[in-house]
Write an enzyme that holds these catalytic residues in place. Structure first.
Site, PDB file in Angstrom:
ATOM      1  N   LYS A  79       0.850  -1.207   0.000  1.00 12.00           N
ATOM      2  CA  LYS A  79       0.000   0.000   0.000  1.00 12.00           C
ATOM      3  C   LYS A  79       0.879   1.248   0.000  1.00 12.00           C
ATOM      4  CE  LYS A  79      -4.038   1.855   2.514  1.00 12.00           C
ATOM      5  NZ  LYS A  79      -4.940   1.658   3.664  1.00 12.00           N
ATOM      6  N   SER A 154      -9.812   1.634   2.606  1.00 16.27           N
ATOM      7  CA  SER A 154      -8.919   2.400   1.757  1.00 16.27           C
ATOM      8  C   SER A 154      -7.843   1.561   1.071  1.00 16.27           C
ATOM      9  CB  SER A 154      -8.249   3.495   2.572  1.00 16.27           C
ATOM     10  OG  SER A 154      -7.450   2.917   3.603  1.00 16.27           O
ATOM     11  N   SER A 178     -10.127  -0.832   6.841  1.00 24.36           N
ATOM     12  CA  SER A 178      -9.563  -0.657   5.502  1.00 24.36           C
ATOM     13  C   SER A 178      -8.836  -1.869   4.942  1.00 24.36           C
ATOM     14  CB  SER A 178      -8.616   0.549   5.457  1.00 24.36           C
ATOM     15  OG  SER A 178      -9.363   1.710   5.294  1.00 24.36           O
TER      16      SER A 178
HETATM   17  N1  GLN Z   1     -13.191   3.744   5.698  1.00 24.50           N
HETATM   18  C1  GLN Z   1     -12.771   4.332   6.926  1.00 24.50           C
HETATM   19  C2  GLN Z   1     -12.555   5.793   6.772  1.00 24.50           C
HETATM   20  O1  GLN Z   1     -12.916   6.309   5.791  1.00 24.50           O
HETATM   21  C3  GLN Z   1     -11.566   3.649   7.424  1.00 24.50           C
HETATM   22  C4  GLN Z   1     -10.320   3.963   6.748  1.00 24.50           C
HETATM   23  C5  GLN Z   1      -9.204   3.111   7.222  1.00 24.50           C
HETATM   24  O2  GLN Z   1      -9.413   2.076   7.864  1.00 24.50           O
HETATM   25  N2  GLN Z   1      -7.997   3.542   6.965  1.00 24.50           N
HETATM   26  O3  GLN Z   1     -12.043   6.448   7.611  1.00 24.50           O
END
Ligand code: GLN
Length: 472
Positions: A79, A154, A178
């Site tokens: 990532k 994400s 995420s």
């Molecule tokens: N989808 C969640 C957010 O928008 C979590 C993001 C993540 O876990 N990095 O914050």
């Protein structure tokens, strides 16, 4: 059978049995990426040097045979918020578009010690904020099961790379689902370790009290294998757990918080129940449990996370790091640099976080969200007195279409089942529960298991049972 269909374990065995060479496998992956990535946009960059690496790896197998480091010849997608020395790490933000990492993240050092090939960096929501990978400054990533749909986020690039057979395994990170949510939407295994089990050193911070790096893979065995390599105490991370050894479950009882999961779609609930039945046949006992604070977890997350991210991103002012825009004076430079460098969702959360932490509102928001974290931990402690696992669907719905969740709140709600694990630091895993036929496509959906802190190992055990994998 193509090389790109093989799991990490199968690749390891194949190299050692001399069934194929690293050069052949690396060639197959690069061909696959060339074919699929223009559509899926899973990788932001595929690193040069893969063929040279492959030649050296093949020579190493000739020289050392079985004694070659365990990940020799294994491509890993990384990532874009995890630092690899000498490579760009942009967090999919214009702000860090040209930011070259000055050192390796601890997880990368550990992968290198086992001689893995970091094959490229994967797309993500900017600074890991989002559930769809549509908030990347470099275009959205698409779901290999249906390119009209999002892969989740994400860590959507990592999920799309593994589900699209462009890597056997990937690293993602999560602050609130995420890793698990994209794993759910792409039919993969996604593992979020106990907070502190894996070093955060070299992970571009989002919500520091929540962030954790973990693997996305096609098999449970591969997720466990990578976790066991990247975990461990690290003096570079002040929240790293000393003397951490993952422990097993104390019983085979799985608690289901029925009131909490009623918001999942009927189809998702049906698949979820079917999976629980399968586990019952394997000797697990399914019981109802209370988890009264769970429905408030998401609201607390959306207070804690913006507060922390607004603080973490304050350093990106266009002077010391990141995109710089000339202005009339220093304040003007800050404003222009941050306005141009950050995308819309990032700016929204910075503003929200700054507001939450301001002296007039801190008690009303941040202090209450912190109290809720305590309530969640208490509820969990009580539940885990009698059960070893808590199961929920990973996500309330299958993958949505690109652009479908344009209003931020509807997107935030996709994380409803993810939040408790991050807010309390417990480990959680998502594995595929099956597929749901939607608009002529079979779309995957995950089931998640949570367990007490440090009992990471037990999650691999239950996940393996469900998928019918053996640990040999
Ligand atoms: N989808 C969640 C957010 O928008 C979590 C993001 C993540 O876990 N990095 O914050």
């Amino acid at each position: 059978m193509e090389y790109t269909d093989l799991s990490v374990r199968e690749l390891q065995q194949g190299y050692r049995a001399k069934d194929f060479s690293v050069s052949e496998v690396v060639r197959a992956y690069l061909d696959k990426i060339e074919k699929e990535n223009p559509t899926l946009n899973a990788y932001l960059e595929v690193f040069d040097g893969a063929f040279e690496y492959a030649k050296e790896a093949d020579a190493l197998f000739l020289e050392k045979g079985d004694r070659a480091p365990s990940l020799t010849g294994i491509p890993v997608a990384v990532k874009d918020n995890i630092l690899i020395k000498g490579r760009i790490a942009s967090s999919a933000s214009k702000m860090l578009e040209n930011h070259v990492a000055p050192y390796d993240a601890t997880v990368i050092k550990k992968l290198r010690e086992e001689n893995a090939l970091c094959i490229g960096r994967t797309n993500m929501d900017e600074f890991a904020m989002g559930s769809s990978t549509e908030h990347s400054a470099f275009g959205p990533t698409r779901n290999p099961h249906d390119p009209e749909r999002v892969p989740g986020g994400s860590s959507g690039g990592s999920a799309s790379a593994v589900a699209g057979k462009m890597a056997p395994v990937a690293l993602g990170s999560e602050t609130c689902g995420s890793i698990r949510q994209p794993a759910s939407l792409c039919g993969l295994v996604g593992f979020k370790p106990t907070y502190g089990a894996v070093s955060r050193s070299g992970l571009i911070a989002m919500g520091s009290s929540l962030d954790q790096i973990g693997p996305l893979s096609r098999t449970v065995n591969d997720a466990e294998l990578v976790f066991n390599i990247i975990r461990g105490y690290d003096e570079l991370d002040a929240t790293s757990l000393p003397a951490y050894e993952p422990v097993s479950a104390k019983n085979k009882r799985i608690g289901v918080p029925r009131a909490f999961i009623k918001d999942a779609s009927p189809e998702v609930q049906q698949l979820f129940e079917g999976n629980l039945k399968k586990l019952e046949k394997e000797g697990y006992e399914i019981v109802d449990i209370e988890f009264p604070s769970a429905p408030y977890a998401l609201a607390a997350y959306y207070i804690v996370m913006p507060a922390e991210v607004s603080t973490n991103l304050a350093r990106l002012d266009g002077v010391r790091y990141g995109h710089h825009a000339p202005g009339e004076d220093l304040l003007d430079e800050y404003k222009k640099s941050r306005m141009e460098g950050f995308g819309k969702e990032t700016r929204r959360r910075i503003i929200l976080g700054t507001h939450i932490l301001s002296s007039g509102y801190y008690d009303a928001y941040y202090a209450r969200a912190t109290a809720l974290r305590g309530a969640l931990a208490k509820d969990l402690e009580k539940a885990f007195e009698s059960v070893s696992y808590i199961a929920t669907p990973t996500t309330p719905n299958v993958a949505f279409k690109l652009g479908e969740k344009a209003d931020p709140l509807s997107m935030y709600l996709e994380d409803v089942f993810a939040a408790p694990a991050n807010l309390t630091g417990i480990p959680a895993i998502s594995v595929s529960a099956g597929t749901i036929a939607t608009d002529g496509k079979d779309l995957p959906i995950g089931i998640q298991f949570m367990s007490p802190k440090r009992s990471d190992k037990s999650l691999f055990d239950v996940a393996r049972t469900l998928l019918g994998e053996t640990n040999t």
